[in-house]
Scaffold this motif. Structure first.
Motif, short mmCIF file in Angstrom:
data_model
loop_
_atom_site.label_atom_id
_atom_site.label_comp_id
_atom_site.label_asym_id
_atom_site.label_seq_id
_atom_site.Cartn_x
_atom_site.Cartn_y
_atom_site.Cartn_z
N ARG A 1 0.89 -1.17 0.12
CA ARG A 1 0.10 -0.07 -0.14
C ARG A 1 1.06 1.24 0.07
NH1 ARG A 1 -3.54 -3.13 2.80
NH2 ARG A 1 -2.50 -2.88 5.07
N TRP A 2 1.95 1.35 0.79
CA TRP A 2 2.97 2.45 0.80
C TRP A 2 3.27 2.52 -0.58
CZ3 TRP A 2 7.60 3.93 -0.70
CH2 TRP A 2 8.13 4.85 -0.01
N VAL A 3 4.01 1.74 -1.37
CA VAL A 3 4.25 1.67 -2.58
C VAL A 3 3.34 2.27 -3.60
CG1 VAL A 3 5.60 0.62 -4.47
CG2 VAL A 3 6.08 -0.09 -2.31
N ASN B 1 0.81 4.01 -3.13
CA ASN B 1 0.21 5.54 -2.67
C ASN B 1 1.44 6.57 -2.72
OD1 ASN B 1 -2.58 4.82 -2.32
ND2 ASN B 1 -2.12 4.15 -0.33
N TYR B 2 2.58 5.91 -3.39
CA TYR B 2 3.66 6.92 -3.32
C TYR B 2 3.63 7.98 -4.41
CZ TYR B 2 8.62 8.49 -3.91
OH TYR B 2 9.70 9.36 -3.97
N ARG B 3 3.85 9.43 -4.01
CA ARG B 3 3.60 10.44 -4.97
C ARG B 3 4.96 10.83 -5.29
NH1 ARG B 3 -1.66 12.69 -2.37
NH2 ARG B 3 0.18 13.78 -0.82
N ALA C 1 6.14 15.35 -4.89
CA ALA C 1 5.37 15.62 -3.72
C ALA C 1 6.06 16.81 -2.90
CB ALA C 1 4.64 14.88 -2.91
N GLU C 2 5.72 17.86 -2.41
CA GLU C 2 6.39 18.82 -1.36
C GLU C 2 6.87 18.20 -0.19
OE1 GLU C 2 4.19 22.40 -1.32
OE2 GLU C 2 5.19 23.07 0.51
N LEU C 3 7.96 18.20 0.17
CA LEU C 3 8.29 17.65 1.45
C LEU C 3 8.29 18.55 2.29
CD1 LEU C 3 11.26 15.38 0.38
CD2 LEU C 3 8.84 14.64 0.54
N ARG D 1 11.50 17.99 -2.84
CA ARG D 1 10.27 17.40 -3.27
C ARG D 1 10.73 15.66 -3.32
NH1 ARG D 1 5.95 19.52 -5.33
NH2 ARG D 1 5.81 22.09 -5.46
N ARG E 1 0.16 11.41 5.63
CA ARG E 1 1.22 11.65 4.29
C ARG E 1 2.57 12.02 5.00
NH1 ARG E 1 0.08 9.05 -0.15
NH2 ARG E 1 1.70 10.09 -1.06
N GLN F 1 3.95 8.86 6.57
CA GLN F 1 4.38 7.88 5.70
C GLN F 1 5.66 8.30 4.67
OE1 GLN F 1 3.28 4.62 5.44
NE2 GLN F 1 2.50 4.78 7.56
N TYR F 2 5.62 9.34 4.31
CA TYR F 2 6.22 9.82 3.12
C TYR F 2 7.13 10.99 3.41
CZ TYR F 2 3.11 6.45 0.87
OH TYR F 2 2.34 5.33 0.43
N GLY F 3 7.05 11.71 4.51
CA GLY F 3 7.83 12.82 4.81
C GLY F 3 7.24 14.04 3.88
N GLU F 4 5.90 13.85 3.50
CA GLU F 4 5.44 15.13 2.71
C GLU F 4 5.05 16.40 3.72
OE1 GLU F 4 2.32 14.08 0.25
OE2 GLU F 4 3.49 12.35 -0.84
N SER F 5 5.09 17.37 3.38
CA SER F 5 4.68 18.66 4.03
C SER F 5 3.49 18.60 4.37
CB SER F 5 4.97 19.99 3.29
OG SER F 5 4.52 21.04 4.02
N PRO G 1 0.89 21.80 2.60
CA PRO G 1 1.09 22.03 1.18
C PRO G 1 0.79 23.45 0.71
CG PRO G 1 -0.89 20.62 1.61
CD PRO G 1 -0.11 20.85 2.71
N HIS H 1 3.87 28.45 1.12
CA HIS H 1 5.07 29.45 0.94
C HIS H 1 5.20 30.03 -0.45
CE1 HIS H 1 6.03 25.46 -1.10
NE2 HIS H 1 6.40 26.23 -2.00
#
Lengths: 196, 539
Positions: free
Chosen positions: A67-69, A71-73, A76-78, A89, B60, B63-67, B70, B73
């Motif tokens: 599921r993690w894989v 839903n990866y984007r 995306a802004e980190l 990103r 998010r 799981q992914y380190g996303e801001s 969003p 800025h």
């Protein structure tokens, strides 16, 4: 010689011509393949995750990872840190790279006379994974998306979970979940009777 | 009132607040409560996602380190120097703050008189104390009264403290062995339901996002003030320049641009009786410097030449200390113990004042792929190794220490970098005053010796000491429009009113004369509320 799969074709194309549409298609193809033929990934889970999870627990951890894989984007802004104006990103999907590594595990197994990676006994699977991780010079559990190998990504994903922490400490810490404030002063309860 | 004059939309009000961070929220809240004046708030960034969206945004991030914020800025604002954050949105940086709210020490305001270093503030702790209390009651602070000699206050905290976790209780006992008094860190997090917001339930992602609203953030104030129509907030509206009245030194207007999605915008002119710049330590000074004209060639409010100068903050030393005790990291990991024992008079004969905080930590206690001998661990081996190493615990100990700012610790205009509208971006450089620079090595060795002493008291070992000073960064930055009684050496008076323009206030972080040695946001709030009282009194 195996015919060129749709995934391999798209991955090759995406690497040569990293247009967004090709990259998206390659990502989708990798996700489809993971969903339709999960045996290698499941076998990898049983190879690298603790045996105490059992088959069901390992399968659940692998499903969470899938599921993690899925839903990866990309791009995306980190989260931006303090002390710098630099933004970052997320990188390209790791799914295509990891699928190729899963294929490589199967190919190695076939060269040793087995039908596939999942058909090998645990000790031989583990020997293959050790060789693969040595070849990518893996030395630590990295953030999942930056793992240089799918085995490492799977490990990183599970070991970051609340379940892994609770098992390590044999305690119901339930990190980063909504828990009563009042009970935080007490030593966490042991897991006895909670484990599968 | 809103109208079009020429090509620009003109918006008139009694009070125009520029910025919508926590300082702006304090000013707006107080003025809305205590006056009937019309209030306009102008924010360059966008509105933030509503509370209901914060669990999925947090997911998010986890799981992914996303801001989790969003688009928080403006594009094209990569600047030279250690900017605290790119965040520019309704609510400002306090949308993702940790919610840590100690008061500063009385000694912070009297460093020159008491210790012969730095500059005294034009106000004392006692003068600010009622506004500390007001800020704590507005944002909702849960805290524990420390020893009164170290932690003076006139009234109780509005909420009981966030309880110490099992881990922190162990660490409190350990610190006591070194003679260090610690108590529950005051925080703007609800230890009970407060002001319509939920009780904290230890989600433990206070930074960067609280998914329940148990931690205060300024959007709650803005939502309330917008709902009751006490303010009008204009997001996506970047103020580019303050303009003087033709025949006086009063500020007549703020020229702005309402940004569109394509990078352009529509000009807007805000006219008001009083202007309040509440845009933090960077964008407040930046706006004043941008507001150049033939009458103000160095920008407005800059007769002293000190706009953008004396940027202040504090530096830190921290240690990870292995202790022979079993802890369970993850119980409420962002909560900490606090000590103000070292914030008063320096313990030695040289100037060093610092706070002290203690956390549970999983430093050097996480799962790992390689054993001590470098062998690869797989399957049960990782868990076995992890369990063995977590039989003992690790404490994180950190001290912020006071740094005296230099005049050349400054924000200037960078003519080589401009935003989409052609305005020069700021450039930042933090520099210690010579007296602090000379004390730096002493500060480091003294703090490291303290960490060693604490480790020994618990039969522990210092695993690592770290100084977080990436690229000249100082924590909780402030200054740039320092307050003072002398117009020749300061930008604003002790109320935040600029010496040069009677209807222009700068509030919050920029007013700070020094940066103390503890988290700063509550002080910014208290200063802002004090300014708001003066604004309300004089209108």
């Amino acid at each position: 010689m195996h015919p060129l799969s749709r995934r391999t074709f798209l991955t090759t194309l995406a690497a040569a011509l990293p247009a967004a549409a090709f990259v998206r298609s390659a990502h989708a193809a990798a996700i489809d393949d993971l969903a339709s033929s999960p045996d290698t990934l499941r076998a990898l889970g049983e190879t690298v995750l603790p045996a105490e999870l059992g088959r069901a627990g390992s399968a659940a951890a692998v499903a969470d990872f899938q599921r993690w894989v899925a839903n990866y984007r990309e791009n995306a802004e980190l989260l931006h840190g303090y002390g710098t104006s630099t933004l970052s990103r997320s990188g390209p999907t790791p799914a295509t790279r990891w699928m190729i590594q899963l294929d490589a595990l199967d190919a190695t197994a076939r060269r040793s006379g087995a039908r596939s990676f999942d058909a090998l006994p645990l000790d031989r699977r583990r020997a293959i994974v050790r060789a693969e991780l040595d070849s990518v010079k893996a030395d630590r559990l990295s953030p999942v998306g930056r793992a240089p190998h799918v085995a490492l990504a799977l490990l990183s994903h599970w070991y970051a979970s609340a379940d892994a922490t609770d098992r390590c400490y044999d305690a119901r810490i339930l990190k980063e979940s909504c828990r009563p404030l009042a009970s935080s002063g007490r030593k966490p309860l042991p897991l006895a009777g909670v484990r599968a | 009132m809103s109208a079009f004059i020429g090509k620009a939309r003109v918006i008139e009000s009694d009070i125009c607040i520029i910025g919508s961070g926590i300082s702006a929220a304090m000013v707006a809240d107080r003025l809305a409560r205590t006056t009937s004046r019309s209030i306009v708030v102008v924010e360059a960034g966008d509105d933030v996602p509503p509370l209901g969206q914060r669990y999925p945004l947090r997911e998010r991030y986890q799981q992914y380190g996303e801001s989790p914020w969003p688009n928080d800025h403006l594009e094209g604002y990569e600047i030279e120097g250690p900017l605290q954050s790119r965040s520019m949105q309704v609510g400002g940086l306090a949308m993702h703050w940790g919610g840590v709210t100690p008061r500063w020490s009385p000694a912070d305001f009297r460093a020159r008189s008491m210790f012969g270093v730095g500059t005294d503030w034009p106000i004392s702790y006692d003068e600010l104390e009622p506004f500390y209390q007001e800020a704590e009651e507005l944002i909702g602070v849960a805290g524990e009264q420390g020893p009164p000699s170290m932690d003076p206050r006139s009234r109780p905290f509005p909420m009981a403290p966030i309880p110490l976790t099992y881990n922190l209780t162990l660490l409190k006992e350990w610190a006591a062995k070194s003679g260090i008094a610690t108590w529950s860190q005051p925080v703007a997090k609800n230890s009970r339901p407060f002001d319509g917001r939920a009780q904290c339930c230890r989600n433990d992602t206070c930074f960067p996002i609280c998914p329940t609203g148990a931690k205060y953030s300024p959007d709650f104030t803005w939502n309330r003030l917008r709902k009751t129509r006490r303010i009008t907030l204009y997001p996506r509206t970047l103020v580019r320049k303050l303009v003087l009245h033709d025949s006086s030194k009063r500020i007549a207007a703020a020229h702005a641009v309402q940004r569109d999605a394509k990078g352009g915008g529509i000009p807007v002119e805000f006219r008001a009786k009083t202007f309040v710049v509440a845009a933090g330590y960077v964008w407040s000074s930046h706006l004043l410097l941008l507001s150049q004209s033939s009458r103000t060639p160095d920008g407005v409010a800059n007769r002293s030449g000190t706009v953008g100068k004396y940027l202040a903050g504090h530096r830190n030393q921290q240690a990870f200390i292995a202790l022979p005790m079993r802890m369970f990291p993850g119980m409420n990991g962002q909560h900490s113990l606090l000590s103000k024992q070292f914030m008063g008079a320096p313990a030695g004969d040289r100037y060093l004042r610092h706070d002290l905080r203690l956390w549970e930590s999983s430093f050097a206690r996480g799962p790992r792929l390689r054993g001590d001998d470098g062998s690869l661990l797989l399957g049960d081996e990782i868990m076995k190794d992890w369990r063995e190493r977590t039989k003992t615990g690790v404490a994180r100990v950190r001290a912020y220490y006071d740094v005296i700012p230099d005049r050349s610790s400054e924000l200037t205009l960078d003519r080589s970098r401009t935003n989409a509208f052609g305005d020069p971006l700021p450039k930042l450089a933090f520099r210690d005053a010579p007296e602090s620079a000379a004390l730096r090595a002493y500060s480091t060795t003294t703090l490291q010796a303290l960490f060693q002493k604490m480790a020994r008291a618990g039969d522990g070992t210092v695993l690592q000491t770290v100084e977080d000073d990436g690229r000249g960064w100082q924590d909780h930055p402030a200054g740039g429009c320092r307050m003072g009684d002398d117009p020749a050496t300061s930008v604003v008076d002790k109320w935040g009113r600029t010496h040069d323009h009677e209807n222009l206030f700068v509030v919050g972080a920029p007013n700070c004369v020094s940066g103390s040695c503890a988290n700063a946001t509550l002080t910014f709030c208290a200063l802002s509320l004090r300014s708001a009282r003066e604004i309300g009194r004089t209108m």
